[in-house]
Design a protein around this motif. Structure first.
Motif, mmCIF file in Angstrom:
data_model
loop_
_atom_site.group_PDB
_atom_site.id
_atom_site.type_symbol
_atom_site.label_atom_id
_atom_site.label_comp_id
_atom_site.label_asym_id
_atom_site.label_seq_id
_atom_site.Cartn_x
_atom_site.Cartn_y
_atom_site.Cartn_z
ATOM 1 N N UNK A 42 -44.225 -39.052 28.662
ATOM 2 C CA UNK A 42 -42.978 -38.662 29.320
ATOM 3 C C UNK A 42 -42.923 -37.152 29.545
ATOM 4 N N UNK A 43 -43.313 -36.398 28.530
ATOM 5 C CA UNK A 43 -43.323 -34.941 28.647
ATOM 6 C C UNK A 43 -44.367 -34.484 29.670
ATOM 7 N N UNK A 44 -45.513 -35.178 29.689
ATOM 8 C CA UNK A 44 -46.552 -34.830 30.663
ATOM 9 C C UNK A 44 -46.050 -35.049 32.082
ATOM 10 N N UNK A 45 -45.385 -36.162 32.325
ATOM 11 C CA UNK A 45 -44.856 -36.465 33.656
ATOM 12 C C UNK A 45 -43.825 -35.422 34.071
ATOM 13 N N UNK A 46 -42.938 -35.055 33.165
ATOM 14 C CA UNK A 46 -41.894 -34.081 33.496
ATOM 15 C C UNK A 46 -42.497 -32.730 33.869
ATOM 16 N N UNK A 47 -43.482 -32.279 33.099
ATOM 17 C CA UNK A 47 -44.109 -30.988 33.396
ATOM 18 C C UNK A 47 -44.868 -31.039 34.717
ATOM 19 N N UNK A 48 -45.561 -32.154 34.965
ATOM 20 C CA UNK A 48 -46.347 -32.282 36.196
ATOM 21 C C UNK A 48 -45.447 -32.306 37.419
ATOM 22 N N UNK A 49 -44.333 -33.005 37.336
ATOM 23 C CA UNK A 49 -43.418 -33.090 38.480
ATOM 24 C C UNK A 49 -42.775 -31.752 38.815
ATOM 25 N N UNK A 50 -42.708 -30.858 37.834
ATOM 26 C CA UNK A 50 -42.086 -29.550 38.064
ATOM 27 C C UNK A 50 -42.994 -28.591 38.817
ATOM 28 N N UNK A 51 -44.261 -28.936 38.980
ATOM 29 C CA UNK A 51 -45.200 -28.078 39.713
ATOM 30 C C UNK A 51 -44.952 -28.270 41.212
ATOM 31 N N UNK A 52 -44.758 -27.198 41.962
ATOM 32 C CA UNK A 52 -44.409 -27.353 43.372
ATOM 33 C C UNK A 52 -45.597 -27.809 44.222
ATOM 34 N N UNK A 53 -45.290 -28.464 45.310
ATOM 35 C CA UNK A 53 -46.321 -28.923 46.243
ATOM 36 C C UNK A 53 -47.140 -27.743 46.749
ATOM 37 N N UNK A 54 -48.437 -27.966 46.871
ATOM 38 C CA UNK A 54 -49.323 -26.945 47.410
ATOM 39 C C UNK A 54 -49.756 -25.873 46.440
ATOM 40 N N UNK A 55 -49.287 -25.936 45.188
ATOM 41 C CA UNK A 55 -49.622 -24.881 44.236
ATOM 42 C C UNK A 55 -51.098 -24.909 43.863
ATOM 43 N N UNK A 56 -51.738 -23.744 43.900
ATOM 44 C CA UNK A 56 -53.117 -23.563 43.431
ATOM 45 C C UNK A 56 -53.204 -22.183 42.797
ATOM 46 N N UNK A 57 -53.830 -22.111 41.641
ATOM 47 C CA UNK A 57 -54.093 -20.820 41.003
ATOM 48 C C UNK A 57 -55.579 -20.715 40.731
ATOM 49 N N UNK A 58 -56.204 -19.685 41.305
ATOM 50 C CA UNK A 58 -57.628 -19.435 41.120
ATOM 51 C C UNK A 58 -57.852 -18.232 40.222
ATOM 52 N N UNK A 59 -58.860 -18.326 39.390
ATOM 53 C CA UNK A 59 -59.339 -17.170 38.646
ATOM 54 C C UNK A 59 -60.273 -16.395 39.574
ATOM 55 N N UNK A 60 -59.898 -15.168 39.883
ATOM 56 C CA UNK A 60 -60.676 -14.365 40.817
ATOM 57 C C UNK A 60 -61.981 -13.912 40.182
ATOM 58 N N UNK A 61 -63.007 -13.776 40.997
ATOM 59 C CA UNK A 61 -64.280 -13.221 40.555
ATOM 60 C C UNK A 61 -64.685 -12.118 41.528
#
Length: 416
Positions: A211-230
């Motif tokens: 339940x907690x996993x679903x709630x956290x996942x749903x809070x992530x906005x559409x299209x979000x991507x975070x890359x570690x720059x190199x």
């Protein structure tokens, strides 16, 4: 130079484990530009640099984890002679393994301790301070990686931590990152909060809290991507460059495993021996199929995304959601519709097959394997012969031991 590249370069200047006092006795003395004078650091004014350093320390660890995990879970084969690295391909990593200590344990420990050091500072506006948000996000992600990979963990020289304790520690730090990053309200703050939300979903799922996993996942906005720059800096490639490309080009360590030599799926990018002129470090490893997902030192590494959050939500929701997501990912990648068994176990296995392709060489499959060992395919099989001669058969490890350097020197670790 992008904003993320500036953060990486700034973070490359400081490593909490290496602050040293330096002096100049005469005009012929040349100072080392890579050594920071500890007495010149103002923790409050320099907090942003210290937090960026903690982020970069995590990025270093991520590169090592992506490579070493790929051997352990069968994404790649060990194309070199080092016995210490072949232990990962054989799923029998010893606690005396020197590479295990220097390449895996030390980087994640440094990432965790450097982030903790920032959080221990007394900074202004603590509920909105971006340095706190950054440090909390990468402290939490460090705990996630440690929990998914190591049988037992340790934080900052403390006593042994169980997997559950590591995941709970991850949740505490990531929750702080969400709160502070959101309250900060800048683009960076919101971005860090979303990284932490993906990490929260990942940690809760690993802990069995659907339940907690679903709630956290749903809070992530559409299209979000975070890359570690190199960055392709010849003088700093081990710290700033893409680890997977470094060990493809410079070392010849990674050859794509047969199960992932998939030619009709754009998510698995590789080159056959006829398409390049590189050679494996160990000729006994056979034809050298090189990964092409990271074709340069400055290729970024994806850390967190809405795609991962959607995978977490579908897994936690159940078979119907998994089937729908399988169909979505197959269609998005020009794959035929799934025509296999509708039984829950079989659907979950296919679900992980699609996830494994989407996140190939991204340090996620080992956590999936530890969570659902019967549903993750293509791992080295316990008891089977190793793929090249001169090594013992494959073992049955599912997680890594702490290095003896940690257990022997940590005063809080119990003695037998």
């Amino acid at each position: 130079m992008t904003h993320m590249q500036r953060i990486v370069r700034r973070g490359a200047l400081v490593a909490f484990s290496g602050l040293s006092l330096v002096g100049c006795s005469d005009f012929l003395t040349v100072s080392n530009p890579n050594v920071i004078n500890a007495s010149a650091i103002d923790p409050v004014n320099d907090a942003a640099t210290l937090a960026a350093s903690a982020q970069q320390n995590f990025a270093v660890a991520h590169g090592w984890f992506a490579m070493y995990q790929s051997w352990m879970v069968g994404e790649t084969l060990v194309a070199e002679t080092f016995p210490t690295r072949n232990e990962y391909g054989r799923r029998e990593v010893l606690n005396t393994n020197g590479s295990h200590n220097s390449d895996v344990w030390q980087p994640i420990s440094v990432a965790l301790s450097s982030a903790s050091a920032v959080l221990n500072l007394t900074l202004p506006t603590p509920t909105t301070n971006l340095s706190y948000a950054r440090a909390a996000a990468f402290k939490g992600m460090s705990f996630v990686y440690m929990a998914e990979s190591f049988c037992v963990g340790v934080s900052n020289g403390g006593g042994p931590l169980t997997t559950a304790q590591m995941l709970d520690s991850a949740v505490a730090s990531l929750t702080q990152a969400v709160a502070v990053g959101t309250a900060n309200a800048t683009a960076d703050g919101i971005q860090l909060a979303n990284v932490a939300r993906v990490g929260l979903a990942r940690a809760h799922l690993q802990a069995g809290r659907t339940a907690e996993a679903i709630a956290a996942a749903r809070a992530v906005p559409a299209g979000f991507v975070f890359n570690l720059a190199t960055i392709d800096d010849p003088a700093q490639r081990t710290r700033l460059g893409n680890r997977l490309w470094q060990f493809t080009l410079d070392r010849g360590s990674i050859t794509v495993a047969p199960a992932y030599r998939i030619t009709d799926d754009p998510r698995i990018r590789f080159k056959t021996p006829a398409q390049h002129n590189l050679a494996p470090q160990d000729p006994a490893s056979g034809p050298f199929f090189i990964q092409d997902k990271y074709p340069a030192f400055n290729t970024p590494l994806r850390l967190a995304s809405k795609l991962e959050a959607d995978y977490i939500e579908a897994e936690a929701t159940g078979t119907t959601a998994q089937l729908a997501f399988i169909a979505l990912r197959r269609a998005a990648n020009n794959q035929p519709a799934y025509a296999g068994s509708q039984a829950a176990a079989d659907v979950l296995t296919e679900f992980f097959e699609q996830k494994g392709r989407d996140f190939y060489l991204e340090a996620k499959r080992m956590g999936d394997f530890r969570r659902r060992p019967l549903n993750v395919r293509n791992l080295p099989v316990p008891g089977a012969p190793y793929f090249k001669p001169g090594f013992a058969q494959i073992g049955n490890q599912t997680c890594w031991p702490l290095p003896v350097q940690e257990t022997d020197n940590n005063r809080n670790f119990p003695r037998s």
